[in-house]
Design an enzyme around this catalytic site. Structure first.
Site, PDB file in Angstrom:
ATOM      1  N   HIS A  58       0.734  -1.290   0.015  1.00 15.84           N
ATOM      2  CA  HIS A  58      -0.123  -0.074  -0.107  1.00 15.84           C
ATOM      3  C   HIS A  58       0.907   1.401   0.075  1.00 15.84           C
ATOM      4  CE1 HIS A  58      -3.925  -1.981   1.874  1.00 15.84           C
ATOM      5  NE2 HIS A  58      -3.329  -2.701   0.906  1.00 15.84           N
ATOM      6  N   GLU A  68       1.227   3.891   1.930  1.00 10.36           N
ATOM      7  CA  GLU A  68       1.904   4.425   3.126  1.00 10.36           C
ATOM      8  C   GLU A  68       2.816   3.522   3.556  1.00 10.36           C
ATOM      9  OE1 GLU A  68      -2.777   5.658   3.575  1.00 10.36           O
ATOM     10  OE2 GLU A  68      -1.442   4.089   2.470  1.00 10.36           O
ATOM     11  N   CYS A 120      -5.809   2.725   5.755  1.00 16.46           N
ATOM     12  CA  CYS A 120      -6.735   1.256   6.000  1.00 16.46           C
ATOM     13  C   CYS A 120      -6.176   0.808   7.280  1.00 16.46           C
ATOM     14  CB  CYS A 120      -6.555   0.427   5.038  1.00 16.46           C
ATOM     15  SG  CYS A 120      -4.821  -0.387   4.885  1.00 16.46           S
ATOM     16  N   CYS A 150      -2.247   0.039   6.975  1.00 14.25           N
ATOM     17  CA  CYS A 150      -1.382   1.136   6.845  1.00 14.25           C
ATOM     18  C   CYS A 150      -1.367   1.979   8.408  1.00 14.25           C
ATOM     19  CB  CYS A 150      -1.763   1.957   5.749  1.00 14.25           C
ATOM     20  SG  CYS A 150      -1.504   1.344   4.316  1.00 14.25           S
TER      21      CYS A 150
END
Length: 159
Positions: free
Chosen positions: A56, A58, A86, A89
């Site tokens: 992801h 991040e 999310c 993250c």
């Protein structure tokens, strides 16, 4: 107060989300790590191109910044991300310990384009044996011994 500095950094994070999306690397998510007025890490969603569900934006930005700075803590940094983090993250962000996080789109905005993490938030509170993916305790004396050895170590780095 949100100023021109913050808007400039957010626009860069958003540009990474667009670039990654247009390249087909993954979903429309971008993130940067900033220390002072310098971008020290950047990332975008690379789940598809890396075949990695943890890639992801991040997480990628945190990895990039930590490698560049030679540290596993980002206490003097800020994170800018194109969407509210999310659960995974958010966990990575807390482990990295930045001073603050700025985000553009909300988790509800993400859910509206089929990136809905609400089931994960619900699953966190469900008893282990009732989760959609059950968590099954399998005690092991050697595993406990490793923990005891870690606790007794004098030269460990805590984080």
């Amino acid at each position: 107060m949100i100023g021109e500095r913050e808007r400039k950094f957010m626009q860069y994070a958003v540009s990474l989300s667009r670039r990654g999306m247009e390249r087909g690397d993954g979903g429309p998510f971008g993130s940067i790590v900033v220390r002072g007025d310098e971008i020290v890490g950047e990332g975008w969603n690379q789940v598809l191109c890396e075949n990695d569900p943890t890639a992801h934006a991040e997480v990628m930005a945190i990895r990039n910044a930590c490698k560049k700075l030679g540290t596993f803590q980002l206490t003097d940094c800020e994170i800018y991300t194109s969407c509210e983090p999310c659960p995974m993250c958010l966990g990575a962000i807390y482990w990295a310990r930045p001073s603050k996080v700025y985000y553009a789109n909300t988790k509800e905005d993400a859910a509206a384009i089929n990136f809905d993490d609400s089931f994960i938030y619900r699953e966190i509170t469900v008893p282990h044996d009732e989760k959609k993916i059950p968590l099954i305790e399998l005690r092991d004396l050697d595993a406990l011994k490793v923990f005891q050895e870690w606790k007794a170590m004098n030269n460990k780095t805590l984080y």
